[in-house]
Design a protein around this motif. Structure first.
Motif: not given
Length: 848
Positions: A710-713, A719, A722, A813
Motif C-alpha cells: 500500500q501507499g505511494s512511498e 521500488n 509495482p 481502487q
C-alpha cells in the motif's frame, strides 16, 4: 560483420529464394494431407508429427494451420498425460512453442499441465507470459490468480506493509555493516529487500539466493528497477547447495535471513545456518577487525530467538482437530474409532503428521481463553553453531505450568521474539500487530479435559528433526498425575469425565472383534477441514432431512407404479434407489443416504482407513454391506466420474461438492451439474439444487494490507510495490468474515444464483444495485453462499459452526460512498469463478 558496401561475388551457389523446391513442396503437401487424415481418424500423435514437419518446412502455413495444430497438440497432450508419458508431453509443448513462441493459448495450456503436476513456479511463468501477450485473456488470468495464491502468499504483502518490521531489520543491518560486516549473504531473499538494505548501508559485496523461481525472477526485476543489478549477485538455488568459490568468491561476514515460520524452525533455518557456518560464513570467533576495519568474524541476523507458549481453550481449534459430537446426521459415531487431524506431536507421529498448524489467534471466531500464563519454551542463539548442531539432540524438557483459568484444554499456542541484535527485536505474539500467525499444537483428547485452577499442566518440549515440538503430557491434581494418553487409568467416578456410554463401548468392542486383536483402538487421520465438516451438525442434519424427503417421494412414486403395472419378480432389487456422492475427501453423506432404507449408496471416499470407518459405522447401524459401495475403487477411467450405476438404472440422487473450504465455487461445477442432470431418473435430484451467492459492501484496511503493498512511498526507499503487486489477486480466500476487521457499509444482498437442476435458469452476468447504509470507502465485497438442498432446506457457509470459510473481492481502487448512495455491481461467472466490479450510480442511471 558483413560489409554492406561490398559488391556481391559471383559463385555457383543456387539462389534458392528465387526457385521453388518441387520435392519439398510435394512433401509439405502430402504431410499436410496426412495430418488432416490422421485428425479425422483421431490419430493425434501421428497428426502432430506431420504438422511439425509441415510448419518447420513451410512456415508460411502457420496462420493457416494454427487452429488445427493447437487442437492436435491439446488432444495428443491429453493422451500422453493419461498414460503418464509426461516427458513426451512437455517435449511436444516445447516443440510447439518453438514454432509459436507468442501463442498465448499454447502457453496457457502448458501452464495448466504444469500446475496439475505440481510445477507451480513453471506454471506461473507460462500464465504470466500469456497475459503479457494478451492482457484480456480470461483463462490465463484466472489461472494466474490461482497459482499466484500458491507462489506469492499473502504474508509477503503483509511483511512489506509492516513498517515496524522493515525498519527494525534495516536498523540491525545498518549497525552490522557499520561495525565491519561488509560482505553479506541474504538467504531466502524474496523480493531482495534485505540484500538491498545491506548494499544501501555500505556493504562492499552482497550476495543473495532464492529457491522459488517466481520469487527469484521477481527479485531480479526489483534489483534492476533499483539500479542494483550489478551490485547484488542473486542466485536461483538453495543456500544448502552453495559453495565457495564456485557460487560466491569467499566466505561472507554477515548472513541475513527471515526464513522463519510461525513455529520458528519450520522453513529450515537451523539446517541452512549450520551449513552457512561451515561453508559460507567466516568463523564465529570474538569480534575482531582486520587492518582495514572489516570484521574477521561471521555473524547472523537475526542473532537468536526466544520461544513462548501458553495453554488455551478455543472451540474453533477444537472442532478442527478432534471429533466433538457423538452423532452425525442421525448416525452414532461410537464405532468410528479415534479420529483426529494430521497435526500431532504424539509419540506415534510420523512423517505424514505435522507437529503444528498456524492460526491468527486474534481472529479466531469465538476467541480463545488463556488457561496458563505465558511460559518460555526455548532460547536459541543463531550465532552459536554448536548450539544449532545440538538442537535436535537436546534433552527433552518437561515444564510444569500452573493453571490460572478453568476451561477445556484445546491447544498449546506458541509464538516467539526474534532478536535481530542486542537492540532490535520483533515479537509474533497474539497481541501484536504482526504479519506472523501463531503456531498451534492441538490436544486430541477424545472426551476433552477440563483444567482447573490449582492444577499443574505438564508440557514436554523437544526439537526432534529440528522442528519445535510441544506436547501436553499430563495434569497434576491433588498430588495425582493424570496422563493424557492413558485415560483408561483414570477414576471413572471423577467428575471431570462424562459417564461412560455402554452402547458406545459395546459397538467399539464388536468392531474390534473383526480386526487384528493386537489393536486396542481404531485410528484414522482426517484433514482439519474434514474434522470441522464432521462437527458441522447443521450440515449433516439438513442433508439427512433432504435425502429422507426424496427417498419418501420416490418410494411413493414407485409404489404407485407397482399398483398400476403389477409387482415385478425382482421388485426388491428394482425398488432400490441409487445415490452417488462425489464429495471431495471424507464424507458421511453416502452412509446417511444408505441409512434411509432401500438405498444403495456409492461413496467417493478413497483412503482405505477412511473406508474402514464408514464400514464400521455401517455395521453398527445394520446397513447391509452390499448397500454401500466405494465406486472409485473399481473405476479405471477417472474422467468417467459420473456414470450410471448399471445398464438398467439411473441415479436417484447425485450429491455434488459445490463449495471449496476456502470459500470459492468448485471448478467445473456447472459442467458436472449438466452431466449429472442427464443421469438422473425421473424425479431424481441433484443435491444441492441451487446456490445463492450473498454479499455486502465493506471497508477493510486489513484486506488491503493483505492484497498489495500500500501507499505511494517506496518501501525503505526501494521500488518494490509495482513488481510484487503483479501478484495481487482480486479474490481473497480463507476469510473469517465474522472476525474480519471491517466496517459494514451495506446490508447483505443477493449477488448471483446458480441453479444446478435447471440449466435454463442460469446466466453468466448480472447487475446488482446495493444501497450504502453508511459513509466510507468500499474496499471489498465479501461473499458467501446459501446452499439449497431443496426449496425448503438450506445450509449457509456463513453459519457459526460452518466448516467453510468466506471469500472477498478486493477492489483495485476503493470507492467513496455516502449513506444512501446506490452502488452498481457487475457480477460475472466464468467457469465457476466469480468476479465483481463496482461503480457509484450516477443521476442518469437513477432516472433509468
Amino acid at each position: 560483420m558483413p560489409n554492406p558496401n561490398a559488391k556481391p561475388k559471383h559463385c555457383r551457389r543456387p539462389r534458392r529464394r528465387h526457385r521453388g523446391d518441387p520435392a519439398r513442396n510435394e512433401l509439405v503437401a502430402s504431410s499436410l494431407e496426412s495430418a488432416q487424415q490422421c485428425l479425422f481418424t483421431q490419430d493425434y500423435g501421428t497428426a502432430f508429427v506431420h504438422y511439425l514437419l509441415v510448419l518447420n518446412l513451410a512456415p508460411m502455413f502457420k496462420d493457416f494451420a494454427r487452429e488445427s495444430f493447437r487442437f492436435t497438440l491439446f488432444k495428443w497432450a491429453e493422451e500422453l498425460e493419461s498414460v503418464g508419458r509426461l516427458q513426451e508431453l512437455f517435449d511436444c509443448y516445447e516443440q510447439a512453442l518453438e514454432l509459436f513462441p507468442a501463442d498465448e493459448v499454447i502457453l496457457n495450456s502448458m501452464g495448466e499441465h504444469l500446475f496439475r503436476m505440481g510445477f507451480r513456479d513453471e506454471a506461473a511463468g507460462h500464465f504470466h507470459k500469456a497475459l503479457k501477450i494478451k492482457p484480456d485473456y480470461a483463462e490465463a488470468r484466472e489461472n494466474f490468480y490461482r497459482v499466484a495464491n500458491w507462489l506469492v502468499e499473502r504474508w509477503h504483502f503483509l511483511m512489506l506493509n509492516d513498517h515496524r518490521r522493515n525498519l527494525k531489520y534495516q536498523q540491525a543491518i545498518q549497525k552490522a555493516v557499520k561495525s565491519g560486516c561488509t560482505t553479506v549473504l541474504d538467504i531466502g531473499t524474496g523480493t531482495g529487500i534485505l540484500g538491498m538494505c545491506a548494499k544501501k548501508a555500505g556493504a562492499a559485496e552482497v550476495y543473495a539466493c532464492e529457491l522459488s523461481k517466481t520469487m527469484y525472477e521477481l527479485a531480479c526485476e526489483v534489483l534492476n528497477a533499483n539500479g542494483m543489478q550489478s551490485d547484488i549477485k542473486i542466485l536461483h538455488m538453495k543456500s544448502l547447495e552453495m559453495e565457495v568459490p564456485k557460487d560466491i568468491p569467499y566466505r561472507v561476514s554477515l548472513v541475513v535471513t527471515e526464513t522463519v515460520d510461525a513455529g520458528l524452525f519450520g522453513e529450515g533455518i537451523i539446517e541452512s545456518l549450520i551449513h552457512a557456518w561451515h561453508h559460507l560464513l567466516l568463523p564465529p570467533q570474538r569480534d575482531e577487525k582486520d587492518s582495514e576495519g572489516q570484521s574477521s568474524t561471521g555473524r547472523v541476523i537475526p542473532a537468536g530467538a526466544t520461544v513462548f507458549g501458553m495453554a488455551v481453550k478455543c472451540p474453533e481449534i477444537r472442532r478442527h482437530h478432534r471429533l466433538c459430537v457423538t452423532e452425525v446426521g442421525g448416525l452414532s459415531m461410537a464405532a468410528a474409532g479415534e479420529l483426529h487431524s494430521p497435526v500431532s506431536c504424539s509419540s506415534e507421529s510420523n512423517e505424514s503428521v505435522e507437529p503444528y498448524t498456524t492460526e491468527r489467534l486474534s481472529r479466531l471466531p469465538g476467541g480463545y481463553t488463556a488457561l496458563t500464563e505465558p511460559f518460555t519454551a526455548l532460547n536459541i542463539d543463531f550465532n552459536n553453531v554448536q548450539e544449532l548442531e545440538g538442537l535436535s539432540s537436546r534433552e527433552v524438557q518437561e515444564i510444569r505450568l500452573p493453571v490460572t483459568q478453568e476451561g477445556e484444554l484445546d491447544a498449546l499456542a506458541v509464538w516467539f521474539q526474534l532478536h535481530l541484535d542486542e537492540e532490535n527485536t520483533l515479537s509474533t505474539g497474539p497481541q501484536e500487530d504482526t504479519c506472523w500467525e501463531q503456531a498451534i499444537y492441538p490436544v486430541h483428547s477424545k472426551t476433552g479435559f477440563i483444567l482447573k485452577p490449582q492444577d499443574e499442566l505438564v508440557v514436554e518440549v523437544s526439537c526432534r528433526d529440528a522442528y519445535l515440538r510441544l506436547r501436553s503430557l499430563a495434569v497434576l491434581r491433588d498430588g495425582h498425575e493424570i496422563p493424557f494418553e492413558k485415560r483408561e487409568d483414570e477414576d471413572p467416578h471423577d467428575s471431570r469425565n462424562p459417564a461412560p456410554n455402554p452402547e458406545a463401548e459395546l459397538c467399539s468392542a464388536l468392531a474390534c472383534l473383526q480386526t487384528d486383536q493386537s489393536q486396542t483402538t481404531h485410528f484414522c487421520v482426517l484433514e482439519c477441514s474434514e474434522m470441522a465438516l464432521l462437527n458441522n451438525q447443521d450440515y449433516h442434519l439438513s442433508f439427512s432431512r433432504a435425502i429422507a424427503k426424496l427417498v419418501s417421494q420416490l418410494n411413493i412414486k414407485c409404489q404407485n407404479q407397482e399398483r398400476e403395472c403389477g409387482p415385478g419378480a425382482d421388485a426388491d432389487v428394482s425398488n432400490l434407489l441409487y445415490m452417488l456422492d462425489v464429495s471431495e475427501g471424507f464424507s458421511l453423506l453416502s452412509l446417511i443416504a444408505a441409512s434411509k432404507g432401500h438405498v444403495k449408496a456409492f461413496s467417493s471416499v478413497e483412503k482405505s482407513k477412511q473406508q474402514e470407518v464408514l464400514k464400521r459405522l455401517a455395521c453398527a447401524r445394520n446397513i447391509p454391506e452390499q448397500h454401500l459401495e466405494f465406486w472409485l475403487n473399481n473405476l479405471e477411467d477417472e474422467q468417467g466420474m459420473l456414470k450410471r450405476p448399471s445398464r438398467e438404472k439411473l441415479w436417484s440422487a447425485i450429491i455434488l461438492d459445490c463449495v471449496e473450504t476456502c470459500g470459492l465455487i468448485r471448478q467445473k461445477l456447472m459442467e458436472k451439474a449438466s452431466l449429472a442432470r442427464c443421469l438422473l431418473e425421473d424425479g431424481g435430484r441433484i443435491f444441492p439444487e441451487k446456490i445463492v451467492v450473498q454479499g455486502c459492501l465493506v471497508e477493510s484496511d486489513t484486506l488491503l494490507l493483505e492484497s498489495a503493498v500500500q501507499g505511494s512511498e517506496p518501501t525503505l526507499g526501494f521500488n518494490i510495490a509495482p513488481f510484487i503487486n503483479q501478484f495481487t489477486v482480486p479474490v481473497h480466500v480463507f476469510l473469517d468474515f465474522s472476525t474480519l476487521e471491517c466496517k459494514h457499509l451495506s446490508d447483505s444482498v443477493e449477488l448471483f444464483v446458480l441453479d444446478l437442476m435447471n440449466s435454463n435458469a442460469n446466466y453468466t452476468n448480472r447487475d446488482v444495485k446495493v444501497q450504502a447504509t453508511s459513509a466510507g470507502r468500499i474496499t471489498a465485497i465479501p461473499f458467501w453462499y446459501h446452499i439449497y438442498l431443496d426449496q425448503e432446506i438450506s445450509v449457509s457457509t456463513f453459519s457459526p459452526n460452518s466448516h467453510w470459510k468466506q471469500a472477498a473481492v478486493v477492489l483495485q481502487q476503493p470507492l467513496m460512498v455516502q449513506a444512501g448512495d446506490w452502488v452498481c455491481l457487475a457480477v460475472r461467472l466464468h467457469k465457476s469463478t466469480i468476479s465483481v466490479s463496482a461503480h457509484i450510480e450516477n443521476p442518469s442511471e437513477q432516472m433509468e
